[in-house]
Design a protein around this motif. Sequence first.
Motif, short mmCIF file in Angstrom:
data_model
loop_
_atom_site.label_atom_id
_atom_site.label_comp_id
_atom_site.label_asym_id
_atom_site.label_seq_id
_atom_site.Cartn_x
_atom_site.Cartn_y
_atom_site.Cartn_z
N LYS A 134 3.49 -16.38 -5.72
CA LYS A 134 3.67 -17.31 -4.60
C LYS A 134 4.09 -16.59 -3.31
CE LYS A 134 2.74 -20.83 -7.22
NZ LYS A 134 1.31 -20.88 -7.53
N ASP A 135 5.09 -15.71 -3.43
CA ASP A 135 5.60 -14.98 -2.25
C ASP A 135 4.99 -13.58 -2.28
OD1 ASP A 135 6.99 -13.72 -0.23
OD2 ASP A 135 8.93 -13.73 -1.28
N ILE A 136 3.79 -13.46 -1.72
CA ILE A 136 3.05 -12.20 -1.79
C ILE A 136 3.83 -11.06 -1.13
CG2 ILE A 136 0.99 -10.99 -0.91
CD1 ILE A 136 0.15 -12.69 -3.16
N ALA A 137 4.35 -11.28 0.06
CA ALA A 137 5.04 -10.21 0.79
C ALA A 137 6.30 -9.76 0.05
CB ALA A 137 5.38 -10.66 2.20
N GLY A 138 7.12 -10.70 -0.34
CA GLY A 138 8.38 -10.37 -1.01
C GLY A 138 8.16 -9.68 -2.34
N ARG A 139 7.25 -10.22 -3.14
CA ARG A 139 7.01 -9.65 -4.47
C ARG A 139 6.32 -8.29 -4.36
NH1 ARG A 139 9.17 -8.53 -8.86
NH2 ARG A 139 7.98 -8.76 -10.80
N ALA A 140 5.42 -8.13 -3.40
CA ALA A 140 4.74 -6.84 -3.22
C ALA A 140 5.76 -5.74 -2.89
CB ALA A 140 3.69 -6.93 -2.12
N GLN A 141 6.75 -6.05 -2.06
CA GLN A 141 7.78 -5.07 -1.74
C GLN A 141 8.59 -4.69 -2.98
OE1 GLN A 141 9.38 -7.45 1.63
NE2 GLN A 141 9.33 -5.54 2.79
N GLU A 142 8.94 -5.69 -3.79
CA GLU A 142 9.69 -5.42 -5.02
C GLU A 142 8.88 -4.54 -5.97
OE1 GLU A 142 12.08 -9.72 -5.08
OE2 GLU A 142 10.42 -9.37 -6.47
N ILE A 143 7.62 -4.89 -6.13
CA ILE A 143 6.75 -4.16 -7.06
C ILE A 143 6.50 -2.74 -6.56
CG2 ILE A 143 4.36 -4.07 -7.93
CD1 ILE A 143 4.55 -7.21 -8.04
N ASP A 144 6.34 -2.60 -5.27
CA ASP A 144 6.13 -1.27 -4.68
C ASP A 144 7.28 -0.33 -5.02
OD1 ASP A 144 4.62 0.53 -3.10
OD2 ASP A 144 5.82 0.10 -1.33
N ARG A 145 8.50 -0.87 -5.01
CA ARG A 145 9.68 -0.06 -5.32
C ARG A 145 9.73 0.35 -6.80
NH1 ARG A 145 12.21 -3.45 -1.22
NH2 ARG A 145 12.86 -4.99 -2.78
N LEU A 146 8.96 -0.32 -7.64
CA LEU A 146 8.96 0.01 -9.08
C LEU A 146 8.02 1.17 -9.41
CD1 LEU A 146 8.95 -3.63 -10.57
CD2 LEU A 146 10.90 -2.07 -10.33
N GLY A 147 7.29 1.66 -8.40
CA GLY A 147 6.51 2.88 -8.59
C GLY A 147 5.12 2.69 -9.16
N VAL A 148 4.54 1.50 -8.98
CA VAL A 148 3.17 1.27 -9.48
C VAL A 148 2.16 2.01 -8.59
CG1 VAL A 148 3.90 -0.98 -10.37
CG2 VAL A 148 2.69 -0.85 -8.16
N ASP A 149 0.95 2.16 -9.09
CA ASP A 149 -0.07 2.93 -8.37
C ASP A 149 -0.92 2.06 -7.45
OD1 ASP A 149 0.22 5.66 -9.75
OD2 ASP A 149 0.15 4.23 -11.40
N TYR A 150 -1.25 0.85 -7.92
CA TYR A 150 -2.08 -0.07 -7.13
C TYR A 150 -1.45 -1.46 -7.16
CZ TYR A 150 -6.09 3.18 -7.40
OH TYR A 150 -6.93 4.27 -7.30
N ILE A 151 -1.55 -2.15 -6.03
CA ILE A 151 -1.23 -3.58 -5.99
C ILE A 151 -2.51 -4.29 -5.56
CG2 ILE A 151 0.17 -5.39 -4.92
CD1 ILE A 151 2.40 -3.35 -4.57
N CYS A 152 -2.93 -5.25 -6.39
CA CYS A 152 -4.24 -5.90 -6.20
C CYS A 152 -4.08 -7.37 -5.87
CB CYS A 152 -5.07 -5.74 -7.48
SG CYS A 152 -6.68 -6.55 -7.40
N VAL A 153 -4.65 -7.79 -4.73
CA VAL A 153 -4.73 -9.22 -4.44
C VAL A 153 -6.01 -9.74 -5.09
CG1 VAL A 153 -3.34 -9.17 -2.36
CG2 VAL A 153 -5.78 -8.78 -2.17
N HIS A 154 -5.92 -10.92 -5.66
CA HIS A 154 -6.98 -11.36 -6.56
C HIS A 154 -7.17 -12.87 -6.47
CE1 HIS A 154 -8.35 -11.59 -11.09
NE2 HIS A 154 -9.29 -11.93 -10.24
N SER A 155 -8.35 -13.27 -6.01
CA SER A 155 -8.75 -14.67 -6.14
C SER A 155 -9.47 -14.81 -7.47
CB SER A 155 -9.69 -15.09 -5.00
OG SER A 155 -8.99 -15.13 -3.78
N GLY A 156 -8.84 -15.45 -8.42
CA GLY A 156 -9.45 -15.64 -9.74
C GLY A 156 -10.59 -16.63 -9.69
#
Length: 210
Positions: free
Chosen positions: A114-136
Amino acid sequence: MKLQLALDLVNIAEAKQVVKEVAPYIDIVEIGTPVVINEGLHAVKAIKDEFPSLQVLADLKIMDAGGYEVMKASEAGADIITVLGVSDDATIQGAVVEARKQNKKIMVDMINVKDIAGRAQEIDRLGVDYICVHSGYDHQAAGKNSFEDLATIKRVVKQAKTAIAGGIKLETLPEVIRAQPDLVIVGGGITSSEDKQAVAAQMRRLIKQG
């Protein structure tokens, strides 16, 4: 910018045939969630064995037991494994730790976040390689696309690369390229074409032109 082919509605034999047609024009083959459900991780191994020069992504959409599931996908030959952005931080961390051990990469799928910006920042700090936006599939049926979400994550993410998936076709690809993701994921835009090779080749040309 890389091009990923998403295979969702095929069996292993059909997957091999499609990849054979387009292999020179793609960087990554995605074994989609429906294929993993129908065929198991054997599908990942079969494609990696047949096309060792291509990276293979296992779209497991991990929601729990991140470390274990990444380990099993790695054993099958996956280079990149997906985890859901709505899963617990501990699940994502477990996936990242195991991926580092196995020299693999983690992509986080932001579907239904739901909160793309907030969650993306949190996930980025966890050290993942890719963050993917996805319309299912269900989002696409409702007329949604991911361009706005891509712009959002590109603005807030500092370390991870960005990817976009969902309903991308040859005619919408120029708009996607202008948004400058690191990875463009195309499924039916290639697999449902009469001439898959020609469409993949044209997509590769457009991506190279930037």
